[in-house]
Design an enzyme around this catalytic site. Structure first.
Site, PDB file in Angstrom:
ATOM      1  N   CYS A   1     -17.173   1.817   3.306  1.00  0.00           N
ATOM      2  CA  CYS A   1     -16.388   0.766   2.662  1.00  0.00           C
ATOM      3  C   CYS A   1     -15.205   1.379   1.903  1.00  0.00           C
ATOM      4  O   CYS A   1     -14.288   1.901   2.527  1.00  0.00           O
ATOM      5  CB  CYS A   1     -17.278  -0.094   1.762  1.00  0.00           C
ATOM      6  SG  CYS A   1     -16.571  -1.723   1.403  1.00  0.00           S
TER       7      CYS A   1
ATOM      8  N   HIS B   1     -22.293  -1.561   5.196  1.00  0.00           N
ATOM      9  CA  HIS B   1     -23.299  -1.290   4.172  1.00  0.00           C
ATOM     10  C   HIS B   1     -24.693  -1.487   4.771  1.00  0.00           C
ATOM     11  O   HIS B   1     -24.902  -2.346   5.626  1.00  0.00           O
ATOM     12  CB  HIS B   1     -23.148  -2.256   2.993  1.00  0.00           C
ATOM     13  CG  HIS B   1     -21.946  -2.023   2.154  1.00  0.00           C
ATOM     14  ND1 HIS B   1     -21.768  -0.893   1.394  1.00  0.00           N
ATOM     15  CD2 HIS B   1     -20.846  -2.801   1.941  1.00  0.00           C
ATOM     16  CE1 HIS B   1     -20.623  -0.973   0.743  1.00  0.00           C
ATOM     17  NE2 HIS B   1     -20.041  -2.118   1.060  1.00  0.00           N
TER      18      HIS B   1
END
Length: 496
Positions: free
Chosen positions: A333, A434
């Site tokens: 991310c 994630h």
């Protein structure tokens, strides 16, 4: 019938409220009750994407898992994500509302509380029992006029309250008595009793203190819970990173995660941290990379601010040197964004670390989605076609200008598309995914690949899968509550 509500409050942050609520959810779900968790307002950087693409606190997602129900925004209607000195991003019913400074947010709370109360009403309409979690302490004098996370909830729901004190940090008797002293009389009347949490040692030594608490307050200490080791369950606050990690034993795979000041979703690494033969630690100095076999640059709530922090610490040079030595470097991310060439926000363009052919721009819209797919071919020797699933929560969108994808992913009802980027040369890769290490096959193959690159012998995993470990630990907490507090006692408090 409207569900009964039992609330768990604490004398401080990190007293153990979240896991006690998770244990209660599991205990009563196992007995056949329809159970839901609730926390009106949560402050955390570790968040979770619900199946319908909304965002809630990670603790409520875990509690929903314990209850055996899908996570839903009504379980955490208000989520605050700190953004540094500017204040916090307010996420209302799973959608970003804006960034507010404390003074502005206090004024906003008058409008937010009815929405939080309505969310609790909806949960109560569909459940038999709701286990609510407070936030911090209900007795913070400076916060009490604006507190919609503790006694406001209990009073609204007519809920009995279990007050939890953390004995590990010391002063548990003073904190329990002091909290009761600072509550209003109508709030004290809701407190059914106390729980002393995280105890190590001989419980007999506590007897005088427990008796004093009962005599001074007229409420019993319902139970003393021991400190539980080796839990494979999420924590919400970065304070939980203090003292985390372990030194590698001979033959262990050493993985270093950069401890960014604004680190988010570090729950990504719990599956690695609890894997046999992996020594994962959080680092913030260049010299701490020297003994690592692999480095992970994690997510960040403020990518540009944390990128500037990397440069001030000299970690940008250390990461480039690490990659130049042919060692694996993974960004997730915000970490993925930092590894690229440029990051653009508004009229500002900032150079990234330049290790991946990626350009990122920030936009006002936020992508929050659960995804699943497979690994792409040719990344670090990890086989292609391995099943993987996780979630994305990000505001930046990245243009990949070369390299190869890490995954082929799709959301609900969509086909598979390339995701992430791995450099053509060397071992640098990045992804928005994630939770990828929660997938047992991918995690096992990732560890095996990094061990090969480090010249370490293969070491097959003999542990149960990560999901099985989590279920075992939730049962473990439920069993502990049944043993130390007692089901009949809890039933009595609930009025069952």
């Amino acid at each position: 019938m409207t569900a009964r509500v039992l609330m768990v409050q604490g004398t401080s942050s990190s007293a153990g409220k979240s896991l006690i609520v998770a244990g209660l959810c599991r205990l009563y779900a196992r007995r056949g009750f329809r159970v839901a968790p609730f926390k009106s307002q949560n402050m955390a950087l570790n968040s979770y994407a619900t199946p319908d693409g909304r965002e809630i606190g990670r603790a409520q997602a875990l509690q929903a898992e314990a209850a055996g129900v899908p996570p839903h925004v009504d379980m955490n209607p208000i989520l605050l994500k700190p953004t540094g000195e500017a204040g916090s991003q307010v996420v209302l019913l799973g959608r970003p509302l804006g960034v507010y400074k404390p003074a502005n947010y206090y004024a906003l709370k008058e409008k937010l509380w009815p929405l939080a109360a309505a969310a609790l009403d909806r949960l109560r309409a569909d459940a038999d029992l709701v286990f609510a979690e407070g936030a911090g302490s209900p007795a913070e004098i400076n916060l009490r006029p604006h507190d919609i996370a503790n006694m406001e909830v209990a009073l609204y729901a007519g809920a009995s309250v279990l007050l939890v004190g953390d004995i590990e940090r010391g002063g548990v008797f003073a904190s329990l008595l002091g909290t009761m002293e600072l509550l209003a009389e109508r709030e004290r009347e809701l407190v059914a009793g106390f729980v002393v949490n995280k105890f190590r040692g001989d419980e007999e030594l506590l007897r005088p203190g427990l008796a004093l608490i009962g005599a001074r307050t007229g409420r019993p200490v319902l139970g003393v819970l021991p400190y539980l080791h080796d839990l494979h369950l999420d924590e919400e606050d970065s304070v939980g990173l203090s003292g985390r990690g372990k030194a590698p034993a001979p033959g262990d795979l050493a993985v270093a995660v950069i401890r960014l000041p604004r680190i988010s979703n570090y729950t990504d690494f719990l599956p690695l941290e609890t894997e046999n033969g992996v020594a994962l630690c959080y680092v913030d100095r260049p010299q701490e990379l020297d003994g690592a076999h692999a480095v992970i640059l994690p997510g960040s709530k403020e990518t540009l601010a944390d990128l500037a922090w990397l440069r001030r610490r000299g970690l940008d040079r250390a990461l480039r040197d690490f990659a130049a030595r042919g060692k694996p470097l993974l960004g997730i991310c915000g970490g993925f964004q930092m590894l690229g060439r440029t990051i653009r926000e508004g009229g500002q363009t900032v150079a990234g670390l330049g290790l991946l052919p990626v350009r990122t721009r920030f936009a006002s819209e936020k992508r929050t989605v659960q995804v699943r797919g497979v690994t792409a071919e040719g990344v670090w020797g990890i086989p292609g076609g391995l099943s993987v699933r996780g979630y994305e929560i990000h505001r930046g969108f990245s243009e990949v200008c070369g390299g190869r994808p890490c995954f082929l992913l799709g959301g609900q009802g969509t086909g598979l598309a390339p995701e992430g980027c791995a450099a053509e040369e060397g071992y640098v890769a990045g992804t928005y995914l994630h939770g990828c290490f929660d997938s047992d096959t991918y995690r096992t193959q990732w560890i095996a690949a990094v061990r090969r690159l480090a010249g370490l012998p293969a070491r097959p995993s003999e542990q149960p899968g990560f999901a099985a470990r989590r279920q075992r630990d939730l049962d473990r907490i439920a069993d502990l509550l049944a043993e130390r507090i007692g089901v009949e006692r809890l039933d009595g408090i609930l009025g069952l």
